[in-house]
Scaffold this active site. Structure first.
Site, PDB file in Angstrom:
ATOM      1  N   HIS A   1       4.119  -1.443   0.689  1.00  0.00           N
ATOM      2  CA  HIS A   1       3.293  -0.242   0.579  1.00  0.00           C
ATOM      3  C   HIS A   1       3.905   0.804  -0.353  1.00  0.00           C
ATOM      4  O   HIS A   1       3.275   1.237  -1.322  1.00  0.00           O
ATOM      5  CB  HIS A   1       3.086   0.370   1.969  1.00  0.00           C
ATOM      6  CG  HIS A   1       2.123  -0.392   2.818  1.00  0.00           C
ATOM      7  ND1 HIS A   1       0.788  -0.086   2.904  1.00  0.00           N
ATOM      8  CD2 HIS A   1       2.311  -1.469   3.628  1.00  0.00           C
ATOM      9  CE1 HIS A   1       0.188  -0.925   3.715  1.00  0.00           C
ATOM     10  NE2 HIS A   1       1.088  -1.781   4.182  1.00  0.00           N
TER      11      HIS A   1
ATOM     12  N   HIS B   1       2.741  -9.421   1.440  1.00  0.00           N
ATOM     13  CA  HIS B   1       2.216  -8.483   2.435  1.00  0.00           C
ATOM     14  C   HIS B   1       1.456  -9.205   3.541  1.00  0.00           C
ATOM     15  O   HIS B   1       1.556  -8.844   4.718  1.00  0.00           O
ATOM     16  CB  HIS B   1       1.311  -7.452   1.768  1.00  0.00           C
ATOM     17  CG  HIS B   1       0.712  -6.480   2.731  1.00  0.00           C
ATOM     18  ND1 HIS B   1      -0.575  -6.611   3.196  1.00  0.00           N
ATOM     19  CD2 HIS B   1       1.232  -5.380   3.338  1.00  0.00           C
ATOM     20  CE1 HIS B   1      -0.837  -5.629   4.050  1.00  0.00           C
ATOM     21  NE2 HIS B   1       0.239  -4.869   4.154  1.00  0.00           N
TER      22      HIS B   1
ATOM     23  N   ASN C   1       1.989  -8.778   7.579  1.00  0.00           N
ATOM     24  CA  ASN C   1       1.049  -7.882   8.243  1.00  0.00           C
ATOM     25  C   ASN C   1       0.121  -8.555   9.248  1.00  0.00           C
ATOM     26  O   ASN C   1      -0.029  -8.082  10.372  1.00  0.00           O
ATOM     27  CB  ASN C   1       0.195  -7.154   7.197  1.00  0.00           C
ATOM     28  CG  ASN C   1      -0.682  -6.093   7.811  1.00  0.00           C
ATOM     29  OD1 ASN C   1      -0.229  -4.998   8.136  1.00  0.00           O
ATOM     30  ND2 ASN C   1      -1.957  -6.407   8.002  1.00  0.00           N
TER      31      ASN C   1
ATOM     32  N   HIS D   1       8.112  -4.182   5.400  1.00  0.00           N
ATOM     33  CA  HIS D   1       6.674  -3.920   5.319  1.00  0.00           C
ATOM     34  C   HIS D   1       6.389  -2.617   4.568  1.00  0.00           C
ATOM     35  O   HIS D   1       5.807  -2.635   3.482  1.00  0.00           O
ATOM     36  CB  HIS D   1       6.075  -3.880   6.731  1.00  0.00           C
ATOM     37  CG  HIS D   1       4.582  -3.799   6.744  1.00  0.00           C
ATOM     38  ND1 HIS D   1       3.868  -3.531   7.887  1.00  0.00           N
ATOM     39  CD2 HIS D   1       3.655  -3.931   5.762  1.00  0.00           C
ATOM     40  CE1 HIS D   1       2.576  -3.525   7.610  1.00  0.00           C
ATOM     41  NE2 HIS D   1       2.423  -3.761   6.322  1.00  0.00           N
TER      42      HIS D   1
ATOM     43  N   ILE E   1      -4.507  -2.929   4.190  1.00  0.00           N
ATOM     44  CA  ILE E   1      -4.403  -2.371   5.538  1.00  0.00           C
ATOM     45  C   ILE E   1      -2.940  -2.130   5.839  1.00  0.00           C
ATOM     46  O   ILE E   1      -2.064  -2.767   5.227  1.00  0.00           O
ATOM     47  CB  ILE E   1      -5.026  -3.309   6.601  1.00  0.00           C
ATOM     48  CG1 ILE E   1      -5.116  -2.635   7.969  1.00  0.00           C
ATOM     49  CG2 ILE E   1      -4.196  -4.594   6.699  1.00  0.00           C
ATOM     50  CD1 ILE E   1      -6.065  -1.511   8.062  1.00  0.00           C
TER      51      ILE E   1
END
Length: 940
Positions: free
Chosen positions: A604, A791, A795, A599, A940
């Site tokens: 990110h 993602h 997530n 993740h 997010i």
């Protein structure tokens, strides 16, 4: 008049440089000439339409051309002959014709759309009065603007003035805030501005904006005569903050660098120069500067040694780069940047900030999280303990939906009110609520989660038995696993181990090498205990995974202490609870790897330098920038918040997950030893993990070894749709390798992305080449996949699939009891109580669940894949419009296909009694925690 212009727009006309061959061109032809500049590539059918349009051009009202105020282009072009039926239309440059005619002053009407912040009425009135009294422009918005306050705009032509060799400019115009300002009519207001140009002005290609007021405003867009669009979507700062004029380019047409019109070349360079900055100074919240830096701000040595953390990025801890902020250095260490506090804001370039609805959604989530701590804190005080004692202690954290629906009687007693408030503050039941009724994790669900849970990215095919470590044997002990054939032979449905390997029946979750280098440091911390785990699964005839062995390893410190133990499926009550504890430790490892590697790192962290390079090197006019823009929304802001609250010293990651203060070191180790951009695409990742083998005869070019692998099967549908869209888009703008090679912005973008954004891995040989259209399409497909579907799969199911802590603990507090230890008797006496005491305590659990609930939610302003708001950018490029339409239809078909699969009883990993449907890759979603929805970006 506007309708005439739009009607003319519908005519498929020639590029602006194409004119009638004869010089006595009717004035109405100007309208067609104006529109033609939005078209760049032509198919035979389009050419026939153009010829017919030219033949009829004398019937277009001259007023249309005058209203638009555009004359023929000054640059001479080669003549072009076209045929339409029996009508031959010969065209060439009309600039000579224009030169023979005297210039005429024209007035163009522009509609300027502005968004305002949500402020109280007093502040709004104050701002309005300041702007009204500060705007001294005449009623028509013209005059001496250099001494005036307000917003000054100026049109820039795509053409160069033949004598002055500078872009043609309109007269400056002032945005009059007193006109069309509608108080209380919403956040958007539209104003009218008049631009004065002469008839030789040419095509409007850019607008410069100077804000001479005292406060910033959000410029949503500008439309010229209903025909030329400027999608600005940007905050414009007052000159006292940033004296440079803002530059906005028309979105009617994208230009490769070599195709940039003469009048826009310098502005194109100037805009990129403004965005790059000079690499020095403190970044103010109003800045729009993108630059690189290491993660030298996650620790705070000024608070003491316990807050010292290594710099992420560099030889010691390789890591992708972040956006530079320029905050002051710490007092203790000049190499470290002061962390964010109440005096030092978390900087991101102004346009990367969240919009108000996103902020409101997050604030509401944080408020709920705070309130949810109240009753558990009181419970802890009254009990004098925060340890779960019985399973009902955990169940009481969740709202009983049925009882809430049934209790409709009005009862205003204090007891009832307190009970209702308490029920309101509880958590919604997660997805697995109906399937798991105790603190134990069913084996079939444990296996299913590896394929259809929140981390379907760690499972891999076992190719060698016993598994072999890649760690240094002299430091970490024997490389061969403690697993033996006798541990698994009885669980292979009569197969030998070798036969099971050959028939692709054995799979593994292998966290041994990830955790073992850190295991001693982890176990030395208070209330954190961990193993480096391996779990072997057998693929059953039903297509499900069955766990058949778990290996738990510690770092061997002396020859007398056991460093490895193997657990197999239970045969009695004692082995049952040891098996449950073993699975909990595996899930703790899995939760940590999911968060830190799959993740944080792979999406990110690795996307941020890509975004920085995109903003610094690709002009807003560039077709690749326009393709990528929706896929970079909000990512830099959410990463800045992560540095402030999640990955910082004593932050949520350190205080919640197994690795504690060593969490980011695990991310860095994975980045150095394992991460490769060329293997980040879905097909390459599946093949790397042995979950698929190449097969050109299959639809996606590969064959899955587990057919019912929901993440992979659904993901491949989206991957293929993205790939087709990107290939069409790239081939349209890059017909051959020479265009890719000659695109200076594109080559600089890719070079900087690697050399500056991934400086620690810049010399790796595996970076893909960027030489051909296929190279570019492959790179872009991977980037869009990572920012959207990849993602989303990781997530938005975090709370629905991970919100029940006994089945997915973020950390464990006790190791397995050994027979020679005193606590073994405690375990034998009450194994469930021992199991519960191994889990995070009550307050840790509440904090963890509250965070998962926040980050699993879609905000109301979410933008989902295929729902693009900027299609007008390609209004004159039907090939691109068709490609996006086809992509949108693909997403709808994918939703239907996922629904069909979720109803197929043969697919046991996504359909069955108590089994939640796999919807994480459903393209659309409502706001909130839905366990579905694929946004365009990492938002997010």
């Amino acid at each position: 008049m506007a309708r005439n212009i739009m009607d003319t727009f519908a005519v498929e006309a020639l590029p602006l440089n194409i004119r009638r061959h004869h010089y006595n061109m009717h004035p109405s032809s100007f309208a067609i000439n104006f529109i033609c500049s939005t078209k760049r590539r032509w198919h035979p059918s389009e050419r026939r339409k153009v010829a017919a349009a030219r033949a009829r051009s004398d019937h277009i009202p001259a007023s249309t051309a005058v209203a638009v105020g555009v004359a023929a282009e000054n640059e001479k072009q080669q003549p072009l002959e076209l045929a339409a039926g029996s009508v031959d239309v010969v065209v060439d440059a009309a600039s000579e014709n224009v030169k023979q005619q005297p210039a005429v002053t024209l007035e163009l009407t522009a509609l300027v759309t502005v968004k305002r912040k949500s402020e109280n009425k007093l502040n709004t009135m104050k701002e309005m009065m300041l702007r009204r009294f500060g705007n001294y422009a005449s009623h028509n918005g013209h005059g001496d603007h250099h001494n005036h306050k307000g917003v000054v705009l100026q049109l820039v032509s795509t053409q160069i003035h033949t004598k002055e060799m500078k872009p043609n400019l309109s007269e400056e115009a002032i945005l009059d805030w007193t006109r069309n300002l509608k108080m209380g009519a919403g956040k958007t207001s539209t104003y009218e501005v008049k631009f004065v140009v002469d008839s030789n002005f040419g095509m409007p290609g850019a607008i410069t904006v100077s804000n001479r007021d005292r406060s910033e405003f959000y410029l949503d867009g500008i439309n010229i005569e209903g025909a030329i669009n400027f999608a600005c979507n940007s905050w414009v700062q007052p000159e006292c903050e940033n004296p440079a004029k803002r530059i906005f380019f028309s979105t009617n047409k994208a230009y490769l660098p070599s195709e940039t019109p003469g009048g826009l070349k310098e502005l194109r360079k100037m805009e990129l120069t403004q965005l790059r900055g000079d690499g020095t100074g403190f970044r103010k919240p109003s800045d729009r500067i993108y630059d690189y830096d290491t993660y030298n701000d996650i620790g705070n040595p000024d608070l003491g040694d316990g807050y010292i953390r290594p710099i992420l990025g560099g030889n010691k801890q390789p890591h992708p780069r972040r956006c530079r902020t320029g905050r002051p250095r710490t007092k203790t260490d000049e190499n470290l940047e002061s962390p964010v506090n109440e005096f030092l804001m978390a900087y991101v370039p102004r346009d990367e900030e969240f919009e108000e609805s996103k902020i409101e959604s997050l604030d509401l989530g944080k408020l709920k999280a705070i309130l949810r701590h109240i009753i558990p804190i009181l419970t802890t005080v009254t009990r004098n303990t925060d340890v779960f004692k019985v399973h009902s202690d955990i169940r009481d954290l969740y709202r009983d939906i049925s009882s809430v629906e049934m209790n409709t009687k009005m009862n205003l007693s204090w007891t009832n009110i307190f009970n209702k408030v308490q029920e309101f503050l509880k958590f919604d039941p997660p997805k697995l609520d109906k399937r798991i009724t105790s603190c134990c994790f069913p084996d079939d669900e444990f296996g299913r989660q590896a394929l259809a849970g929140i981390n379907p990215l760690s499972i891999q095919r076992l190719t060698t038995f016993p598994p072999v470590s890649k760690l240094n044997a002299s430091t970490y002990g024997p490389q061969e696993s403690a697993l033996k054939e006798e541990h698994i032979l009885g669980h292979l449905n009569g197969m030998s181990v070798q036969q099971a390997l050959e028939e692709n029946k054995l799979f593994i979750l292998d966290y041994h090498d990830i955790f073992l280098p850190f295991i001693n440091q982890i176990n030395a911390m208070d209330d954190l205990k961990a193993y480096a785990t391996r779990t072997i699964f057998f693929l059953t005839p039903l297509g499900t995974l069955k766990p058949i062995a778990i290996e738990l390893s510690l770092h061997q410190t002396n020859s007398n202490s056991p460093s490895r133990q193997v657990l197999t499926p239970p045969v009695d009550a004692t082995t049952f609870w040891l098996w449950e504890l073993g699975k909990a430790h595996v899930c703790s490892n899995d939760s940590c790897v999911h968060q830190l590697i799959h993740h944080w790192l792979r999406s990110h962290a690795c996307m941020e330098p890509f975004i920085i390079a995109t903003q610094r090197q690709l002009s807003a006019m560039h077709p690749i920038y326009r393709l990528l823009k929706p896929h970079i929304r909000y990512t830099m802001k959410i990463n800045a918040l992560a540095r402030q609250f999640l990955i910082n010293s004593e932050g949520i990651i350190e205080s919640t997950f197994t690795a504690g203060k060593h969490s980011m070191e695990i991310s860095c180790a994975a980045y150095q030893d394992w991460w490769r951009f060329d293997l980040e695409g879905l097909p390459a990742d599946l093949i790397r993990r042995g979950m698929a083998i190449p097969d050109p005869g299959q639809v996606h070019g590969l064959r899955l070894l587990i057919e019912d692998y929901p993440y992979a099967t659904d993901g491949l549908l989206i991957w293929t749709a993205i790939e087709r869209l990107v290939q069409t888009y790239v081939r349209y703008y890059y017909p051959d390798a020479s265009v890719v090679h000659s695109d200076t912005e594109l080559q600089a973008w890719y070079k900087e992305w690697i050399n500056s954004g991934h400086a620690d891995l810049r010399h790796a040989s595996w970076w893909p080449q960027l030489s051909t259209p296929d190279d570019l399409a492959s790179i872009l497909t991977t980037v869009i996949w990572l920012s959207s579907a990849y993602h989303a799969a990781l997530n938005y199911g975090q709370y629905p699939y991970g919100g029940y802590v006994p089945t997915r603990p973020p950390h464990m507090r006790r190791l397995l009891p050994q027979e020679h230890e005193l606590e073994y008797a405690t375990f034998i006496k009450d194994p469930e109580k021992y199991f519960l005491s191994s889990l995070p305590n009550l307050l840790e659990t509440i904090k963890y669940m509250a965070v998962l609930d926040i980050i699993s939610a879609h905000s109301p302003d979410e933008e989902y894949i295929a729902d693009r708001k900027d299609l007008s950018t390609w209004s004159a490029d039907p090939v691109i419009i068709e490609a996006f339409y086809r992509f949108s239809m693909d997403m709808r078909r994918i939703e239907k296909e996922i629904e069909r699969r979720n109803a197929d009883s043969r697919l046991r990993n996504r359909c069955g009694p108590g089994i939640p449907p796999y919807e994480l890759l459903m393209p659309s979603s409502e706001p909130g925690v839905t366990a579905r929805g694929v946004p365009n970006s990492i938002s997010i």
